[in-house]
Design an enzyme around this catalytic site. Structure first.
Site, mmCIF file in Angstrom:
data_model
loop_
_atom_site.group_PDB
_atom_site.id
_atom_site.type_symbol
_atom_site.label_atom_id
_atom_site.label_comp_id
_atom_site.label_asym_id
_atom_site.label_seq_id
_atom_site.Cartn_x
_atom_site.Cartn_y
_atom_site.Cartn_z
ATOM 1 N N ILE A 137 45.964 28.261 55.132
ATOM 2 C CA ILE A 137 46.305 28.017 56.531
ATOM 3 C C ILE A 137 45.899 26.602 56.941
ATOM 4 O O ILE A 137 44.939 26.042 56.405
ATOM 5 C CB ILE A 137 45.643 29.084 57.444
ATOM 6 C CG1 ILE A 137 46.270 29.118 58.827
ATOM 7 C CG2 ILE A 137 44.127 28.906 57.499
ATOM 8 C CD1 ILE A 137 45.938 30.371 59.622
ATOM 9 N N CYS A 138 46.657 26.027 57.872
ATOM 10 C CA CYS A 138 46.321 24.728 58.469
ATOM 11 C C CYS A 138 46.576 24.850 59.974
ATOM 12 O O CYS A 138 46.528 25.948 60.524
ATOM 13 C CB CYS A 138 47.143 23.605 57.835
ATOM 14 S SG CYS A 138 48.919 23.712 58.165
ATOM 15 N N ARG A 139 46.883 23.781 60.641
ATOM 16 C CA ARG A 139 47.131 23.847 62.083
ATOM 17 C C ARG A 139 48.513 24.412 62.390
ATOM 18 O O ARG A 139 48.654 25.299 63.213
ATOM 19 C CB ARG A 139 46.990 22.449 62.707
ATOM 20 C CG ARG A 139 47.152 22.450 64.212
ATOM 21 C CD ARG A 139 46.860 21.063 64.795
ATOM 22 N NE ARG A 139 46.842 21.115 66.233
ATOM 23 C CZ ARG A 139 47.909 20.928 67.004
ATOM 24 N NH1 ARG A 139 49.089 20.697 66.466
ATOM 25 N NH2 ARG A 139 47.802 20.981 68.310
ATOM 26 N N GLY A 152 51.219 24.852 59.717
ATOM 27 C CA GLY A 152 51.934 25.411 58.575
ATOM 28 C C GLY A 152 52.464 24.387 57.603
ATOM 29 O O GLY A 152 52.895 24.731 56.505
ATOM 30 N N MET A 200 47.289 27.901 62.243
ATOM 31 C CA MET A 200 46.299 28.396 63.204
ATOM 32 C C MET A 200 46.856 28.477 64.609
ATOM 33 O O MET A 200 46.398 29.290 65.409
ATOM 34 C CB MET A 200 45.039 27.512 63.188
ATOM 35 C CG MET A 200 44.125 27.737 61.997
ATOM 36 S SD MET A 200 43.468 29.428 61.853
ATOM 37 C CE MET A 200 42.456 29.560 63.340
#
Length: 119
Positions: A70-72, A74, A98
Protein backbone atom coordinates in the site's frame (compact mmCIF):
# COMPACT_ATOMS: atom_id res chain seq x y z
CA UNK A 1 11.80 5.06 -13.83
CA UNK A 2 10.98 1.45 -12.95
CA UNK A 3 10.81 -1.36 -15.47
CA UNK A 4 8.73 -4.40 -14.61
CA UNK A 5 8.06 -7.70 -16.29
CA UNK A 6 5.03 -8.83 -14.33
CA UNK A 7 1.63 -7.44 -13.63
CA UNK A 8 0.43 -8.18 -10.14
CA UNK A 9 -3.10 -8.48 -8.85
CA UNK A 10 -4.86 -5.62 -7.16
CA UNK A 11 -7.16 -5.77 -4.15
CA UNK A 12 -9.63 -3.37 -2.58
CA UNK A 13 -8.94 -1.85 0.83
CA UNK A 14 -11.53 -4.18 2.40
CA UNK A 15 -9.88 -7.22 0.79
CA UNK A 16 -6.48 -5.99 1.99
CA UNK A 17 -7.78 -5.55 5.51
CA UNK A 18 -9.24 -9.05 5.50
CA UNK A 19 -6.04 -10.63 4.16
CA UNK A 20 -3.87 -8.90 6.71
CA UNK A 21 -6.08 -9.33 9.77
CA UNK A 22 -6.55 -13.05 9.08
CA UNK A 23 -2.80 -13.37 9.60
CA UNK A 24 -1.88 -14.89 6.25
CA UNK A 25 -0.35 -11.71 4.78
CA UNK A 26 1.45 -8.60 5.92
CA UNK A 27 0.48 -5.05 4.91
CA UNK A 28 3.62 -3.41 3.52
CA UNK A 29 3.47 0.40 3.43
CA UNK A 30 5.90 1.77 0.84
CA UNK A 31 5.41 5.50 1.49
CA UNK A 32 8.22 7.70 2.75
CA UNK A 33 8.89 8.31 6.45
CA UNK A 34 6.88 11.55 6.81
CA UNK A 35 3.81 9.97 5.22
CA UNK A 36 4.16 6.87 7.40
CA UNK A 37 4.58 8.93 10.59
CA UNK A 38 1.44 10.99 9.88
CA UNK A 39 -0.77 7.92 9.59
CA UNK A 40 -0.70 4.27 8.58
CA UNK A 41 -2.76 1.14 9.03
CA UNK A 42 -2.33 -0.59 12.39
CA UNK A 43 0.04 -3.53 12.12
CA UNK A 44 1.52 -2.39 8.81
CA UNK A 45 5.23 -2.80 8.14
CA UNK A 46 7.13 0.17 6.71
CA UNK A 47 9.52 -0.26 3.75
CA UNK A 48 9.79 2.86 1.53
CA UNK A 49 9.77 2.23 -2.21
CA UNK A 50 12.88 4.41 -2.52
CA UNK A 51 14.80 1.84 -0.50
CA UNK A 52 13.27 -1.20 -2.15
CA UNK A 53 14.16 0.23 -5.57
CA UNK A 54 17.83 0.44 -4.57
CA UNK A 55 17.91 -3.15 -3.32
CA UNK A 56 17.14 -2.72 0.36
CA UNK A 57 15.90 -5.98 1.85
CA UNK A 58 12.41 -6.32 3.24
CA UNK A 59 12.07 -5.87 7.01
CA UNK A 60 12.20 -9.22 8.81
CA UNK A 61 8.49 -8.98 9.70
CA UNK A 62 7.66 -9.08 5.98
CA UNK A 63 10.35 -11.40 4.63
CA UNK A 64 9.03 -14.69 3.28
CA UNK A 65 5.37 -13.73 3.76
CA UNK A 66 2.57 -12.88 1.36
CA UNK A 67 2.57 -9.10 0.87
CA UNK A 68 -0.28 -6.65 0.46
CA UNK A 69 1.45 -3.46 -0.65
CA UNK A 70 0.00 0.00 0.00
CA UNK A 71 1.01 3.63 -0.59
CA UNK A 72 -0.94 6.90 -0.61
CA UNK A 73 -2.86 6.53 -3.88
CA UNK A 74 -1.97 3.15 -5.37
CA UNK A 75 0.73 4.22 -7.83
CA UNK A 76 3.87 3.47 -5.79
CA UNK A 77 2.34 0.33 -4.33
CA UNK A 78 1.76 -0.99 -7.85
CA UNK A 79 5.42 -0.34 -8.67
CA UNK A 80 6.59 -1.94 -5.43
CA UNK A 81 4.37 -5.02 -5.86
CA UNK A 82 5.76 -5.58 -9.35
CA UNK A 83 9.33 -5.05 -8.12
CA UNK A 84 8.82 -7.51 -5.28
CA UNK A 85 7.10 -10.06 -7.53
CA UNK A 86 10.15 -9.82 -9.78
CA UNK A 87 12.23 -10.81 -6.74
CA UNK A 88 10.00 -13.85 -6.21
CA UNK A 89 7.67 -12.48 -3.52
CA UNK A 90 3.93 -13.07 -3.54
CA UNK A 91 2.64 -9.49 -3.70
CA UNK A 92 -0.59 -7.66 -4.51
CA UNK A 93 -1.26 -3.96 -4.24
CA UNK A 94 -4.16 -1.97 -2.82
CA UNK A 95 -6.22 -0.03 -5.34
CA UNK A 96 -6.51 3.58 -4.23
CA UNK A 97 -3.92 3.21 -1.48
CA UNK A 98 -4.28 4.73 1.99
CA UNK A 99 -6.68 7.35 0.66
CA UNK A 100 -9.13 4.59 -0.28
CA UNK A 101 -8.32 2.70 2.95
CA UNK A 102 -9.32 5.72 5.07
CA UNK A 103 -12.36 6.47 2.88
CA UNK A 104 -13.53 2.89 3.47
CA UNK A 105 -13.54 3.65 7.21
CA UNK A 106 -10.58 1.40 7.98
CA UNK A 107 -8.34 2.39 10.90
CA UNK A 108 -5.41 4.80 10.57
CA UNK A 109 -2.95 5.41 13.40
CA UNK A 110 -0.03 7.81 13.81
CA UNK A 111 3.47 6.66 14.64
CA UNK A 112 2.81 6.78 18.37
CA UNK A 113 -0.51 4.92 18.12
CA UNK A 114 -2.87 7.90 18.28
CA UNK A 115 -5.42 8.59 15.55
CA UNK A 116 -3.57 9.36 12.32
CA UNK A 117 -4.18 11.12 9.04
CA UNK A 118 -3.16 10.45 5.46
CA UNK A 119 -0.33 12.73 4.34
Amino acid sequence: MFLFRRRTNRVTPDQAHQRTTDGDAVLLDVREQGEWSAGHAPGAVHAPLSGLATGTALPSAAAGRSLVVICRSGHRSRQAAELLAGRGAEAVDVTGGMQAWASAGLPVVAERGSSGRIA
